[in-house]
Design a protein around this motif. Structure first.
Motif, PDB file in Angstrom:
ATOM      1  N   PHE A  91       0.857  -1.180   0.000  1.00  0.00           N
ATOM      2  CA  PHE A  91       0.000   0.000   0.000  1.00  0.00           C
ATOM      3  C   PHE A  91       0.897   1.236   0.000  1.00  0.00           C
ATOM      4  O   PHE A  91       1.355   1.674   1.062  1.00  0.00           O
ATOM      5  CB  PHE A  91      -0.917   0.006   1.226  1.00  0.00           C
ATOM      6  N   PRO A  92       1.197   1.806  -1.177  1.00  0.00           N
ATOM      7  CA  PRO A  92       2.040   3.012  -1.210  1.00  0.00           C
ATOM      8  C   PRO A  92       1.375   4.157  -0.452  1.00  0.00           C
ATOM      9  O   PRO A  92       0.168   4.381  -0.570  1.00  0.00           O
ATOM     10  CB  PRO A  92       2.132   3.328  -2.714  1.00  0.00           C
ATOM     11  N   ASP A  93       2.165   4.859   0.335  1.00  0.00           N
ATOM     12  CA  ASP A  93       1.644   5.986   1.103  1.00  0.00           C
ATOM     13  C   ASP A  93       1.800   7.263   0.296  1.00  0.00           C
ATOM     14  O   ASP A  93       2.900   7.630  -0.109  1.00  0.00           O
ATOM     15  CB  ASP A  93       2.409   6.102   2.425  1.00  0.00           C
ATOM     16  N   ARG A  94       0.691   7.926   0.054  1.00  0.00           N
ATOM     17  CA  ARG A  94       0.723   9.191  -0.690  1.00  0.00           C
ATOM     18  C   ARG A  94      -0.021  10.242   0.110  1.00  0.00           C
ATOM     19  O   ARG A  94      -1.232  10.160   0.280  1.00  0.00           O
ATOM     20  CB  ARG A  94       0.089   9.009  -2.065  1.00  0.00           C
ATOM     21  N   ASP A  95       0.739  11.196   0.620  1.00  0.00           N
ATOM     22  CA  ASP A  95       0.151  12.273   1.409  1.00  0.00           C
ATOM     23  C   ASP A  95      -0.613  11.745   2.612  1.00  0.00           C
ATOM     24  O   ASP A  95      -1.675  12.260   2.988  1.00  0.00           O
ATOM     25  CB  ASP A  95      -0.780  13.135   0.542  1.00  0.00           C
ATOM     26  N   GLY A  96      -0.082  10.664   3.229  1.00  0.00           N
ATOM     27  CA  GLY A  96      -0.693  10.154   4.439  1.00  0.00           C
ATOM     28  C   GLY A  96      -1.934   9.324   4.225  1.00  0.00           C
ATOM     29  O   GLY A  96      -2.640   9.023   5.187  1.00  0.00           O
ATOM     30  N   THR A  97      -2.236   8.951   3.003  1.00  0.00           N
ATOM     31  CA  THR A  97      -3.420   8.122   2.751  1.00  0.00           C
ATOM     32  C   THR A  97      -3.017   6.883   1.978  1.00  0.00           C
ATOM     33  O   THR A  97      -1.995   6.857   1.296  1.00  0.00           O
ATOM     34  CB  THR A  97      -4.478   8.886   1.940  1.00  0.00           C
ATOM     35  N   GLN A  98      -3.844   5.830   2.086  1.00  0.00           N
ATOM     36  CA  GLN A  98      -3.631   4.617   1.297  1.00  0.00           C
ATOM     37  C   GLN A  98      -4.672   4.589   0.180  1.00  0.00           C
ATOM     38  O   GLN A  98      -5.675   3.892   0.252  1.00  0.00           O
ATOM     39  CB  GLN A  98      -3.732   3.361   2.170  1.00  0.00           C
ATOM     40  N   ASP A  99      -4.441   5.395  -0.831  1.00  0.00           N
ATOM     41  CA  ASP A  99      -5.381   5.486  -1.948  1.00  0.00           C
ATOM     42  C   ASP A  99      -5.148   4.369  -2.947  1.00  0.00           C
ATOM     43  O   ASP A  99      -6.028   4.027  -3.721  1.00  0.00           O
ATOM     44  CB  ASP A  99      -5.213   6.861  -2.621  1.00  0.00           C
TER      45      ASP A  99
END
Length: 746
Positions: A91-99
Motif C-alpha cells: 500500500f504506497p503511502d501518498r500524502d498520508g493516505t492509502q489510496d
C-alpha cells in the motif's frame, strides 16, 4: 465397535489445520504495518481491510468489485471480487493516505487506485521470496553464489557487495543442519537468506557463516524427479561432542560506498538459527548494531554492541547461570531485550526463578528489577520511553499458569496494572513505535475477537468477531481445558481433552495422547489457534478421545518446572506425568478407556511416542512415531548440549530400550529429512530387530522433515493404524486429498 465410513474420514479431513482455519474466517488477524505503524492492513477470508487506530476506523482497503472488474479488463483474465489473485501486496503511502494498492498477478505487477478507478501495469523489479527490499523501497538485497548482492527497484543497477564467499564459508545463510534445505527445495527455492537493512536504507547487516571442517552427512534420494540413478545430498551436520561446530560473525555492508566492515572479535559458535536473527539496528539511522551472543553450552548470554563504522564490539550485559540462560520463555519468540535511547537496557531474565524484566543503567552495572512475583513476562509489546512505561504479556497471574494477560508497568517498577482480567488467553502485538495494541484474545472454545486497544486497555476499534458455526456443523466441539496432578503427587499440570464426535457418555472410548514434549516450548496452549491443533480434532472425528498434556520439564512456567528435564532430556515432557494425568482423567470420566491408550507425535513428539511404548509398555498400547530423533547422540548439537547439559547421552537413546516393546508401533520417516535424519529411525529399527520385536515402518521417498508434499499420505496411514489397532476395526478405503498450504492471514 462400529466400523468407520468414508463420511467419517471426510469429516476428519476437514478438521486438519489448513481446512480448519478456512472454516473460521477472521480467526487469524495478522497486522501489516503502514506508515511506521500509524495504520495497518490485514486479510480476513477473501477481503482486505485497513484499520486507522487514531481515527478509530475500520474499512475495506479498496473497492473489491471495482478492482476485480478493472483487473479483468486490463489483464484479460476473469477475476472475481471474492477471489482476488493477489501476491506481494503493498500500500504506497501518498500524502498520508492509502489510496492505492500494488500487487502481483498473472505474472505482472499492477497498481490500483480507488480514486481514479484504474488498474495499470507497473514496471518494477519485485522482491522474490528470499529477497529483502530496503525500507525506502530503493534497493532489493539478495544472495547469489554465497555473496550478498543488491539491485535497484527500477532495475537500473545490480552489483555485488561481497565477493569472497567460499564453499561452506558464505554470507546470510543458515547452518545446513537447521536450514530446511530439502523443504525449500520442494518449493523450488534456494536455502534461506537472512539480512537486515539499516533504518535509513544505506547499509546491510549480514552474518558470515563458517561451516568448514564440520563433519559431513549424506542423504540418498531414491526416486529423483525425472528418474535415473539415486542421488546423494551432502551437507554439514555436527553432533553433540564434536569439537568442530559452525561459527558466525557480523558484517556491515555500505551500498553507496560498497565498504565492508567486519566484526573485529572472534566468531561465535552457532548451534541454532536463532543466533542469526538476534541482531538489530539501533537509532533512527542505524547508529549502532546490537546483538545477542550465547555460549556453546547456552549457560552464558551476552548483549553486545557493534560499531558499524569500525566493527569494534563491546559487551554491555552478560549473564551466566548453572543451566541454560535464555532471552525468551520459549525458543523462537522475539528476544526480550530493548536498548533505550538513554542507553538503558531492558533485559529479561529467569535469575529469580521466574521470567522477569530488569532495567540496567546506561553503564550496565546497576540493574533494577522492574517486574517480580511468581509469574513471568512472556512478551514485551511496547516501551514508551517518554513516559517510561512498558506494556507486556504475562502468564501465571491466572489460575491457569499458561493464560496470558495484558499488563503495564513503569520502568521504575511502580504502577503495575493488569489491563485484562477475563479468562481469555491474550495474544497481542504492537507496531514498532507502539502507541496502541492489537489484541487477539481467545480460549480453546472461542476464536480470537480481535480489537485495537489504547494504552489504558480501552477499545479503540472492534475488528473481527469470528464464530465456529461452520466447524460445529461438521461435528466439531471445543476441547476441555483440564488440570491434573503430576506423578510427584503435588505439582499441578494442565492439558486439553477432545471428546469424540457424536459423544455418548454411556460408551467407552480409546484415548490418544497427542504429544510434543518440548523442552523448548509447551504443547497444550489455552488458545483457539494453538500451533498443533487440527491433528487432535481429526482424531476426535474418528471416534477417539484425545489428550494433550504439558508435563514437567516443558517451557512456559517457572525455571524450576522447566529445569526438571535439564540433565535428563529423555524426561522432557515427563511421560510419567502423561500416564498419571490420563489415569486421573479416567477416574474422572468413566467413558475414557484407559486400557486402550495410544500416542502419536512428530519430531521430538516422534521420539516421545517411541519412548512411551518402550518406557511404559503396560500403559501405551499403540504408537505412531513420525520423524523421531530417536538417538540424540547423533542428533543436532543443540538439543543435547543446551537442554541436557552434562547428562549421560546414553539416556537419550530409544534403541537402548528396544527390548521393552510389546505394543503396536508404526515408525514413519522421510528419506530426505535433513533435520532428524532417517538414520534416527533406522537405528531404532536395528535395535528392534536385534530384540526380535515386531513393528511397522514407512519410509517416504522424497519427503523432508515436515512432509510438505506427502503429508496427506502419512496422516491417512496414521489414522488407519489407530483405527485398526486401537479402535479395533478395519479402516475405510477413503483417500485424503493433498493438504492445501496454510491459510493466508485472516
Amino acid at each position: 465397535m462400529t466400523r468407520l465410513t468414508d463420511a467419517d474420514y471426510a469429516r476428519a479431513e476437514q478438521m486438519l489445520a489448513p481446512h480448519r482455519a478456512r472454516h473460521v474466517p477472521g480467526s487469524t488477524v495478522t497486522p501489516q504495518w503502514l506508515n511506521g505503524g500509524t495504520r495497518f492492513w490485514y486479510r480476513v477470508g477473501t477481503r482486505y481491510v485497513v484499520a486507522d487506530p487514531a481515527a478509530g476506523t475500520r474499512r475495506e482497503a479498496f473497492d473489491h468489485a471495482r478492482l476485480a472488474a478493472a483487473l479483468s479488463l486490463a489483464s484479460g483474465h476473469a477475476v472475481e471480487a471474492a477471489d482476488l489473485p493477489f501476491a506481494a501486496i503493498e500500500f504506497p503511502d501518498r500524502d498520508g493516505t492509502q489510496d492505492a494498492v500494488r500487487f502481483s498477478a498473472f505474472g505482472s505487477r499492477w497498481e490500483w487506485s480507488d480514486h481514479t478507478g484504474t488498474c495499470t501495469r507497473v514496471d518494477e523489479a519485485q522482491p522474490g521470496p528470499l529477497e529483502f527490499p530496503s525500507p525506502d523501497g530503493t534497493w532489493i538485497a539478495f544472495r547469489r553464489d554465497g555473496n550478498v548482492w543488491v539491485r535497484s527497484r527500477d532495475g537500473g543497477e545490480e552489483f555485488a557487495l561481497t565477493d569472497d564467499a567460499q564453499p561452506h564459508h558464505d554470507y546470510g545463510c543458515l547452518p545446513d543442519a537447521m536450514s530446511a534445505r530439502m523443504a525449500m527445495r520442494s518449493f523450488g527455492l534456494e536455502p534461506p537468506f537472512q539480512a537486515v537493512w539499516s533504518p535509513d536504507s544505506t547499509r546491510l547487516l549480514v552474518h558470515r557463516l563458517d561451516q568448514r571442517g564440520l563433519a559431513e552427512q549424506v542423504l540418498v534420494e531414491s526416486s529423483p524427479p525425472g528418474g535415473g540413478r539415486p542421488v546423494e545430498h551432502r551437507f554439514r551436520y555436527p553432533i553433540p561432542g564434536d569439537e568442530a561446530q559452525a561459527t558466525m560473525s557480523w558484517t556491515v555492508l555500505d551500498v553507496a560506498t560498497r565498504r565492508v566492515v567486519r566484526q573485529q572479535d572472534e566468531p561465535a559458535t552457532i548451534v541454532h538459527p536463532s543466533a542469526v536473527v538476534y541482531a538489530w539496528w539501533s537509532g533512527e539511522k542505524g547508529d549502532a548494531v546490537h546483538f545477542l551472543r550465547q555460549s556453546r553450552d547456552a549457560r552464558t548470554l551476552e548483549l553486545r554492541r557493534l560499531d558499524p563504522d569500525t566493527g569494534e564490539t563491546a559487551t554491555l550485559v552478560s549473564e551466566t547461570g548453572k543451566t541454560r540462560v535464555d532471552p525468551t520463555a520459549q525458543l523462537g519468540e522475539p528476544p526480550m531485550v530493548h536498548v533505550l535511547g538513554s542507553g538503558e537496557i531492558l533485559w529479561w531474565s529467569q535469575r529469580d526463578g521466574w521470567g522477569h524484566l530488569y532495567l540496567y543503567s546506561a553503564d550496565a552495572r546497576t540493574p533494577t528489577q522492574v517486574t517480580s512475583g511468581q509469574w513471568l513476562v512472556r512478551k514485551v509489546l511496547w516501551v514508551d520511553q517518554a513516559d517510561r512505561q512498558v506494556w507486556f504479556l504475562a502468564s501465571g497471574l491466572d489460575d491457569d499458569p499458561y493464560v496470558r494477560r495484558l499488563c503495564r508497568i513503569g520502568l521504575d517498577g511502580t504502577g503495575f496494572t493488569q489491563l485484562t482480567d477475563d479468562d481469555h488467553d491474550h495474544d497481542a502485538v504492537s507496531p514498532p513505535e507502539g502507541g496502541y495494541l492489537v489484541d487477539r484474545p481467545s480460549t480453546p472454545a472461542v476464536p480470537p475477537r480481535t480489537r485495537v486497544l489504547g494504552g489504558d486497555g480501552q477499545v479503540l476499534i472492534e475488528l473481527e468477531a469470528p464464530h465456529t458455526a461452520r466447524l460445529e456443523a461438521l461435528g466439531w466441539a471445543p476441547p476441555e481445558r483440564f488440570r491434573a496432578t503430576a506423578a510427584d503427587g503435588r505439582t499441578p499440570i494442565y492439558g486439553l481433552l477432545w471428546r469424540p464426535h457424536g459423544f455418548d457418555p454411556e460408551r467407552r472410548y480409546p484415548v490418544i495422547d497427542h504429544i510434543y514434549p518440548g523442552p523448548q516450548i509447551h504443547r497444550a496452549d489455552p488458545s483457539f489457534n494453538a500451533p498443533l491443533n487440527g491433528g487432535p480434532e481429526a482424531l476426535a472425528a474418528l471416534g477417539f478421545a484425545v489428550v494433550a498434556v504439558d508435563g514437567r520439564g516443558t517451557a512456559g512456567r517457572s525455571k524450576a518446572f522447566h529445569e526438571l528435564s535439564y540433565g535428563d532430556l529423555g524426561y522432557a515432557g515427563a511421560l510419567d506425568d502423561h500416564v498419571t494425568a490420563i489415569r486421573e482423567l479416567g477416574h474422572r470420566y468413566p467413558w475414557l478407556d484407559t486400557d486402550r491408550v495410544g500416542i502419536t507425535g512428530h519430531s521430538a513428539g516422534g521420539f516421545a511416542t517411541a519412548r512411551a511404548l518402550l518406557a511404559h509398555p503396560d500403559f501405551y498400547k499403540v504408537g505412531v512415531a513420525v520423524a523421531g530423533n530417536h538417538d540424540n547422540r547423533i542428533n543436532l548439537t543443540m538439543w543435547a548440549e543446551h537442554y541436557h547439559g552434562d547428562g549421560d547421552l546414553e539416556e537419550l537413546s530409544n534403541p537402548a530400550l528396544a527390548a521393552n516393546l510389546r505394543g503396536k508401533l508404526l515408525l514413519i520417516h522421510g528419506e530426505l529429512d535433513d533435520n532428524a535424519h532417517p538414520y534416527q529411525t533406522l537405528r531404532l529399527v536395528d535395535a528392534l530387530i536385534a530384540a526380535d520385536a515386531d513393528f511397522d515402518m514407512l519410509i517416504v521417498p522424497g519427503a523432508e522433515h515436515a512432509f510438505l508434499r506427502r503429508g496427506h499420505y502419512l496422516v491417512r496411514r496414521t489414522w488407519d493404524y489407530f483405527v485398526r489397532h486401537l479402535h479395533g476395526t478395519e479402516p475405510p478405503a477413503y483417500r485424503l486429498a493433498p493438504l492445501p498450504p496454510p491459510a493466508d492471514p485472516g
